[in-house]
Design a protein around this motif. Structure first.
Motif, PDB file in Angstrom:
ATOM      1  N   ALA A   4       0.830  -1.202   0.000  1.00 42.78           N
ATOM      2  CA  ALA A   4       0.000   0.000   0.000  1.00 42.78           C
ATOM      3  C   ALA A   4       0.864   1.252   0.000  1.00 42.78           C
ATOM      4  O   ALA A   4       1.983   1.275   0.530  1.00 42.78           O
ATOM      5  CB  ALA A   4      -0.924   0.012   1.218  1.00 42.78           C
ATOM      6  N   GLY A   5       0.323   2.326  -0.609  1.00 39.55           N
ATOM      7  CA  GLY A   5       0.998   3.623  -0.582  1.00 39.55           C
ATOM      8  C   GLY A   5       2.406   3.555  -1.137  1.00 39.55           C
ATOM      9  O   GLY A   5       2.651   3.020  -2.217  1.00 39.55           O
ATOM     10  N   ARG A   6       3.349   4.067  -0.368  1.00 35.27           N
ATOM     11  CA  ARG A   6       4.758   4.057  -0.781  1.00 35.27           C
ATOM     12  C   ARG A   6       5.499   2.851  -0.225  1.00 35.27           C
ATOM     13  O   ARG A   6       6.724   2.858  -0.100  1.00 35.27           O
ATOM     14  CB  ARG A   6       5.441   5.357  -0.347  1.00 35.27           C
ATOM     15  N   LYS A   7       4.750   1.816   0.120  1.00 35.37           N
ATOM     16  CA  LYS A   7       5.301   0.527   0.558  1.00 35.37           C
ATOM     17  C   LYS A   7       6.143   0.662   1.823  1.00 35.37           C
ATOM     18  O   LYS A   7       7.176   0.010   1.969  1.00 35.37           O
ATOM     19  CB  LYS A   7       6.113  -0.112  -0.572  1.00 35.37           C
ATOM     20  N   GLN A   8       5.663   1.488   2.763  1.00 38.20           N
ATOM     21  CA  GLN A   8       6.379   1.691   4.016  1.00 38.20           C
ATOM     22  C   GLN A   8       5.693   0.998   5.191  1.00 38.20           C
ATOM     23  O   GLN A   8       6.100   1.164   6.331  1.00 38.20           O
ATOM     24  CB  GLN A   8       6.493   3.194   4.312  1.00 38.20           C
ATOM     25  N   GLY A   9       4.638   0.212   4.904  1.00 39.71           N
ATOM     26  CA  GLY A   9       3.867  -0.387   5.972  1.00 39.71           C
ATOM     27  C   GLY A   9       4.675  -1.315   6.859  1.00 39.71           C
ATOM     28  O   GLY A   9       4.537  -1.288   8.087  1.00 39.71           O
ATOM     29  N   ARG A  10       5.541  -2.132   6.272  1.00 40.24           N
ATOM     30  CA  ARG A  10       6.327  -3.080   7.073  1.00 40.24           C
ATOM     31  C   ARG A  10       7.287  -2.335   8.001  1.00 40.24           C
ATOM     32  O   ARG A  10       7.461  -2.705   9.176  1.00 40.24           O
ATOM     33  CB  ARG A  10       7.079  -4.037   6.144  1.00 40.24           C
ATOM     34  N   GLU A  11       7.902  -1.275   7.481  1.00 40.66           N
ATOM     35  CA  GLU A  11       8.805  -0.482   8.316  1.00 40.66           C
ATOM     36  C   GLU A  11       8.053   0.201   9.450  1.00 40.66           C
ATOM     37  O   GLU A  11       8.530   0.226  10.604  1.00 40.66           O
ATOM     38  CB  GLU A  11       9.509   0.570   7.458  1.00 40.66           C
ATOM     39  N   GLN A  12       6.861   0.754   9.147  1.00 42.17           N
ATOM     40  CA  GLN A  12       6.060   1.414  10.183  1.00 42.17           C
ATOM     41  C   GLN A  12       5.614   0.412  11.237  1.00 42.17           C
ATOM     42  O   GLN A  12       5.572   0.742  12.433  1.00 42.17           O
ATOM     43  CB  GLN A  12       4.832   2.084   9.549  1.00 42.17           C
ATOM     44  N   PHE A  13       5.304  -0.805  10.812  1.00 42.32           N
ATOM     45  CA  PHE A  13       4.930  -1.834  11.784  1.00 42.32           C
ATOM     46  C   PHE A  13       6.099  -2.153  12.706  1.00 42.32           C
ATOM     47  O   PHE A  13       5.942  -2.231  13.935  1.00 42.32           O
ATOM     48  CB  PHE A  13       4.466  -3.106  11.061  1.00 42.32           C
ATOM     49  N   THR A  14       7.273  -2.324  12.136  1.00 39.66           N
ATOM     50  CA  THR A  14       8.443  -2.732  12.915  1.00 39.66           C
ATOM     51  C   THR A  14       8.909  -1.642  13.871  1.00 39.66           C
ATOM     52  O   THR A  14       9.267  -1.931  15.024  1.00 39.66           O
ATOM     53  CB  THR A  14       9.588  -3.118  11.965  1.00 39.66           C
ATOM     54  N   THR A  15       8.880  -0.401  13.413  1.00 39.24           N
ATOM     55  CA  THR A  15       9.473   0.684  14.203  1.00 39.24           C
ATOM     56  C   THR A  15       8.492   1.401  15.128  1.00 39.24           C
ATOM     57  O   THR A  15       8.912   1.982  16.136  1.00 39.24           O
ATOM     58  CB  THR A  15      10.122   1.727  13.276  1.00 39.24           C
TER      59      THR A  15
END
Length: 394
Positions: free
Chosen positions: A21-32
């Motif tokens: 989704a979006g700019r594909k930052q979801g995994r990073e936002q989840f982790t951090t």
């Protein structure tokens, strides 16, 4: 879609991560941000990661009954009304749309066996998508803001709309009398095609979203690029729009909505078939929505509320390029609704018919519309408590 290990078998929360989704930052936002906050609050969860468009829909359609059964066991209850399923979505409005349709698709068969099956589904929407209409309309400004609202526990209803088309079977006589002038299609003849929680659009908006799919790497800018292209090649879309039942119209001279007198009806079913306003088109721009904002900095229906019983309907009929550019520019703040060429209604039922066919944008998906009466489409806010199961942390 993958189901990752849960931090506890007794889970109150599903976290659905759409890494594309979006700019594909979801995994990073989840982790951090998300996972540390949930761990600090000692909230166990199950993480579900989508792998492609449509996977959230399929997953929840196939697994909702099992998820609710596991939740009931963890709570040691047999009462479905005690079940509160929390779903945190790291993605955009399309992911929420898929989950809503998947959950309701899974629960259809339970309605026949258990007429009072009414669990509560509570969404926490983390804005990692492109448009993030739901989060933006709630005033959520960041991932951390969304997490804070989830932890605060305050929720509001997330009302569901239905998009229906005509039943292909021979029509039957309506079970209620219909006041004159009647709907061209009796209420009993409609079949629900999709459930929607954000927007249904026709004309320039639908064309913009459709072509923006090719520019996903640009994030929100893809909509601006697609809009400019479609305005440069501006079309007028032949259609008629009919509003049924009680309606209100925004009056820019006084800055508020005023009720439009309608014919009397003896029941809600009858009222839903009383024609209150006919808009002949052609349409440059048409939105039917429950959200105030479509994305940050774009507020086309500023008085829309996800929790109320109204559809917000924004119409622009047969205007030119410069006028449309002016209207869209003013929509950044919501000031466009004072333009006399913009019609803004609140309605309960809206029907769209086009002589040439076309497409309706439904939460970013596209529903083909047939030409003429047989292709007529109906949008309404659902009153059925077995469908209105959803809430959102606000």
């Amino acid at each position: 879609m993958s189901l990752l290990a849960t931090s506890d078998s007794s889970f109150p929360l599903l976290v659905v991560l759409n890494p594309h989704a979006g700019r594909k930052q979801g995994r990073e936002q989840f982790t951090t941000i998300v996972k540390p906050a949930l761990d600090k609050a000692e909230i166990p969860f199950r993480l579900i990661e989508t792998t492609a468009k449509g996977h959230a829909l399929t997953y929840f359609k196939e697994n909702t009954q099992r998820i609710l059964s596991d939740l009931a066991q963890s709570l040691a209850t047999t009462s479905t009304k005690d079940l509160i399923l929390q779903i945190m979505v790291l993605g955009g409005d399309g992911t929420v749309h898929e989950i809503v349709n998947g959950v309701l698709g899974a629960l259809k068969c339970l309605y026949h066996a258990q007429s009072e099956f009414q669990p509560k589904i509570m969404f926490s929407v983390i804005p990692t998508g492109t448009g993030n209409s739901i989060a933006t309309s709630l005033g959520i400004k960041s991932v951390q803001d969304a997490i804070d609202r989830y932890l605060s526990g305050n929720t509001q209803a997330l009302r569901v709309m239905t998009v229906s088309t005509r039943d292909e079977r021979p029509p039957t006589a309506p079970s209620v009398s219909v006041s004159s002038p009647p709907s061209p299609v009796p209420f009993q003849e409609w079949n629900v095609q999709l459930y929607t929680v954000v927007v249904n659009s026709f004309g320039l908006h639908a064309a913009t979203v459709y072509e923006a799919e090719g520019f996903r790497s640009l994030g929100n800018d893809r909509f601006k690029l697609s809009a400019l292209k479609n305005i440069a090649l501006l079309q007028q879309y032949s259609a008629t729009v009919d509003l049924y039942g009680p309606i209100q119209r925004y009056d820019g001279t006084v800055g508020e909505f005023e009720a439009v007198p309608t014919a009397n009806a003896t029941s809600p079913e009858e009222a839903a078939n009383v024609l209150s306003r006919h808009l002949p088109g052609p349409f440059t721009y048409l939105l039917i929505t429950k959200q105030a904002s479509m994305e940050p900095g774009f507020k086309p229906t500023p008085f829309a509320r996800a929790s109320d019983e109204w559809l917000d309907v924004l119409c622009v009929q047969n205007v030119g390029r410069l006028t449309m550019l002016k209207i869209l520019g003013e929509a950044k703040s919501g000031a466009h609704i004072d333009d006399w060429r913009v019609q803004y209604f609140k309605a309960k039922v809206v029907e769209l018919e086009t002589p040439q066919g076309g497409r309706l944008c439904v939460d970013g998906e596209f529903l083909p519309i047939g030409a003429g009466l047989s292709g007529r489409v109906r949008v309404e806010v659902v009153s059925d408590p077995q469908v209105q199961l959803f809430h959102v942390f606000a």
